[in-house]
Design a protein around this motif. Structure first.
Motif, PDB file in Angstrom:
ATOM      1  N   TRP A 348      36.808  32.164  41.691  1.00  0.00           N
ATOM      2  CA  TRP A 348      37.950  33.003  41.332  1.00  0.00           C
ATOM      3  C   TRP A 348      37.457  34.400  40.980  1.00  0.00           C
ATOM      4  O   TRP A 348      36.248  34.646  40.866  1.00  0.00           O
ATOM      5  CB  TRP A 348      38.732  32.393  40.169  1.00  0.00           C
ATOM      6  CG  TRP A 348      37.985  32.312  38.868  1.00  0.00           C
ATOM      7  CD1 TRP A 348      37.991  33.211  37.851  1.00  0.00           C
ATOM      8  CD2 TRP A 348      37.103  31.244  38.449  1.00  0.00           C
ATOM      9  NE1 TRP A 348      37.181  32.787  36.830  1.00  0.00           N
ATOM     10  CE2 TRP A 348      36.634  31.586  37.162  1.00  0.00           C
ATOM     11  CE3 TRP A 348      36.681  30.048  39.042  1.00  0.00           C
ATOM     12  CZ2 TRP A 348      35.746  30.780  36.458  1.00  0.00           C
ATOM     13  CZ3 TRP A 348      35.807  29.241  38.343  1.00  0.00           C
ATOM     14  CH2 TRP A 348      35.348  29.588  37.072  1.00  0.00           C
ATOM     15  N   VAL A 349      38.389  35.320  40.844  1.00  0.00           N
ATOM     16  CA  VAL A 349      38.045  36.712  40.546  1.00  0.00           C
ATOM     17  C   VAL A 349      38.924  37.229  39.427  1.00  0.00           C
ATOM     18  O   VAL A 349      40.107  36.888  39.330  1.00  0.00           O
ATOM     19  CB  VAL A 349      38.182  37.603  41.811  1.00  0.00           C
ATOM     20  CG1 VAL A 349      39.610  37.583  42.322  1.00  0.00           C
ATOM     21  CG2 VAL A 349      37.740  39.033  41.515  1.00  0.00           C
ATOM     22  N   GLU A 350      38.335  38.050  38.574  1.00  0.00           N
ATOM     23  CA  GLU A 350      39.067  38.798  37.556  1.00  0.00           C
ATOM     24  C   GLU A 350      38.731  40.264  37.768  1.00  0.00           C
ATOM     25  O   GLU A 350      37.555  40.631  37.829  1.00  0.00           O
ATOM     26  CB  GLU A 350      38.678  38.342  36.150  1.00  0.00           C
ATOM     27  CG  GLU A 350      39.039  36.893  35.866  1.00  0.00           C
ATOM     28  CD  GLU A 350      38.568  36.440  34.496  1.00  0.00           C
ATOM     29  OE1 GLU A 350      37.929  37.264  33.791  1.00  0.00           O
ATOM     30  OE2 GLU A 350      38.812  35.278  34.125  1.00  0.00           O
ATOM     31  N   SER A 351      39.758  41.096  37.876  1.00  0.00           N
ATOM     32  CA  SER A 351      39.496  42.488  38.226  1.00  0.00           C
ATOM     33  C   SER A 351      40.629  43.375  37.750  1.00  0.00           C
ATOM     34  O   SER A 351      41.754  42.917  37.496  1.00  0.00           O
ATOM     35  CB  SER A 351      39.322  42.630  39.748  1.00  0.00           C
ATOM     36  OG  SER A 351      38.985  43.953  40.097  1.00  0.00           O
ATOM     37  N   ALA A 352      40.328  44.665  37.632  1.00  0.00           N
ATOM     38  CA  ALA A 352      41.317  45.694  37.323  1.00  0.00           C
ATOM     39  C   ALA A 352      40.887  46.966  38.035  1.00  0.00           C
ATOM     40  O   ALA A 352      39.683  47.247  38.168  1.00  0.00           O
ATOM     41  CB  ALA A 352      41.430  45.923  35.824  1.00  0.00           C
ATOM     42  N   LEU A 353      41.861  47.720  38.516  1.00  0.00           N
ATOM     43  CA  LEU A 353      41.547  48.945  39.244  1.00  0.00           C
ATOM     44  C   LEU A 353      40.722  49.897  38.384  1.00  0.00           C
ATOM     45  O   LEU A 353      41.025  50.128  37.211  1.00  0.00           O
ATOM     46  CB  LEU A 353      42.838  49.630  39.692  1.00  0.00           C
ATOM     47  CG  LEU A 353      43.615  48.920  40.808  1.00  0.00           C
ATOM     48  CD1 LEU A 353      44.928  49.639  41.078  1.00  0.00           C
ATOM     49  CD2 LEU A 353      42.777  48.842  42.081  1.00  0.00           C
ATOM     50  N   ASP A 354      39.657  50.422  38.991  1.00  0.00           N
ATOM     51  CA  ASP A 354      38.751  51.398  38.358  1.00  0.00           C
ATOM     52  C   ASP A 354      37.970  50.827  37.173  1.00  0.00           C
ATOM     53  O   ASP A 354      37.327  51.575  36.439  1.00  0.00           O
ATOM     54  CB  ASP A 354      39.525  52.642  37.890  1.00  0.00           C
ATOM     55  CG  ASP A 354      40.242  53.333  39.045  1.00  0.00           C
ATOM     56  OD1 ASP A 354      39.653  53.403  40.144  1.00  0.00           O
ATOM     57  OD2 ASP A 354      41.381  53.788  38.850  1.00  0.00           O
ATOM     58  N   LYS A 355      38.032  49.497  36.988  1.00  0.00           N
ATOM     59  CA  LYS A 355      37.294  48.887  35.881  1.00  0.00           C
ATOM     60  C   LYS A 355      36.321  47.812  36.343  1.00  0.00           C
ATOM     61  O   LYS A 355      35.716  47.129  35.518  1.00  0.00           O
ATOM     62  CB  LYS A 355      38.271  48.301  34.864  1.00  0.00           C
ATOM     63  CG  LYS A 355      39.113  49.347  34.156  1.00  0.00           C
ATOM     64  CD  LYS A 355      40.003  48.735  33.090  1.00  0.00           C
ATOM     65  CE  LYS A 355      40.817  49.802  32.382  1.00  0.00           C
ATOM     66  NZ  LYS A 355      41.705  49.233  31.328  1.00  0.00           N
TER      67      LYS A 355
END
Length: 379
Positions: A348-355
């Motif tokens: 799975w992936v955890e992500s946020a734009l520009d972070k």
């Protein structure tokens, strides 16, 4: 017009029904060409007909299957015990005599409506099956094409790469700086094309079920740092630091070491590719009950929440990735997911734009007896 078979031993009931049904239905009888030799939509019968033509009635129902062929039984209440034995087997609906014309019409319309619905459903199922068969044929053709094309590309690619490397190594004479740069570009793009061929072959093997894993006990505490050390060079030109954290005790799993290296290579390559300059990529190995978990975190461009839902699909590329003009096929993460799942793991992936993004994946721990803990899966 719906065709109704009258199979009645009682002459009074037969004449009565003929009068009531005239003009509304195509009435046919057994023993004629239009009887059991031709399809009918509903049979109206009595006890004597069931006794004398039971096998023929059963054969007609079987021939109609899976389409519903209704049988309506007319019987006096004195035959209730006999009716109880046959209702739901030889017949579908019951109407007690003497007959109420309005009730008869209601039952006939209901049964014919059920048959029409059954016919429509069966036609829909046939059409759906034809579409699925056509799709399966297209998928097979696509897989065969990918497999053949990939194999055919491998040989010339290997030859091109070999001769380009020979020229770069100076085996055919010295090169000036510009010639070396051009050949270096050719060598890099040949390697990219070779990786694409390998990815296409993996996808072909996955969709056909031919991809196998050779599992054995491996220590992620050793495998992960080794692979990270081999790949650090990918981040050197952007001055990216790599931090690797593993527990002091062994983290032993049952997995295919080559496939584990392929998973790490795909995820680390992406981490370096999409990270900003002078940032850090962190790789962490840990225990999580019955599984071992590997987290690969970058400080890159990040992925929107909408794109995360489709990120692990084949040929999908996130919008931020497309806008970055960084090349790619959208196959790497799909292959990674399949390789993890093939070894009874999850990703799975955890992500946020520009972070930045963190990709996490698990593999089942091996027990002391060398068995996988938790649910087992076969390759």
């Amino acid at each position: 017009m719906n065709r109704v078979l009258l199979l009645l031993g009682h002459p009074g009931n037969r004449r009565l029904l003929e009068t009531w049904m005239e003009g509304d239905y195509d009435v046919v009888y057994p023993g004629t060409d239009a009887g059991f030799n031709e399809p009918f939509d509903l049979a109206i019968l009595d006890a004597s007909a069931v006794a004398s033509s039971g096998e023929a009635l059963q054969a007609a129902k079987q021939a109609s299957d899976p389409v519903f062929l209704p049988y309506l039984l007319l019987a006096p209440r004195e035959q209730a015990q006999w009716v109880g034995r046959h209702l739901g087997q030889a017949v579908d609906e019951l109407l007690w005599t003497p007959i109420d014309p309005a009730e008869l019409q209601t039952r006939i319309k209901m049964l014919l409506r059920l048959r029409q619905q059954s016919l429509a459903l069966n036609q829909h199922n046939d059409e759906l099956e034809a579409l699925l068969e056509a799709r399966r044929a297209v998928e097979q053709m696509k897989d065969e094409f990918i497999s053949i094309a990939s194999h055919e590309l491998r040989s010339p690619l290997s030859a091109i790469k070999m001769y380009v490397n020979m020229v770069l190594d100076g085996e055919v004479g010295p090169l000036n700086e510009e010639q070396g740069q051009f050949l270096q570009i050719a060598e890099e793009n040949t390697e990219r094309l070779n990786q694409l061929v390998n990815d296409l072959l993996d996808v072909s093997h996955m969709t056909s079920g031919r991809l196998q894993c050779q599992v054995r006990e491996i220590d992620l505490g050793k495998e992960v740092p080794q692979t990270c050390a081999n790949l650090r060079v990918l981040g050197d030109h952007k001055h990216i630091q790599t931090e690797v954290m593993v527990p002091p005790e062994p983290v032993v799993v049952l997995a295919d070491p080559d496939r584990v290296e392929q998973i790490l290579t795909n995820l680390l390559s992406n981490a370096y590719k999409y990270s900003l300059e002078e940032t850090t990529v962190t790789v962490c190995v840990s225990h999580r009950g019955e599984v071992a978990q590997v987290d690969i975190a970058d400080q890159g461009i990040g992925i929107s929440e909408a794109d995360q839902a489709r990120l692990l699909e084949s040929f999908f590329r996130a919008e931020t990735v497309r806008n970055s003009r960084i090349s790619g096929t959208g196959l790497g993460l799909y292959i990674t997911r399949k390789l993890v799942e093939l070894q009874a793991g999850e990703i799975w992936v955890e992500s946020a734009l520009d972070k930045g993004s963190t990709f996490s994946w698990t593999l089942p721990m091996a027990t002391a007896e060398g068995e996988v803990s938790g649910p087992s899966t076969s390759a």
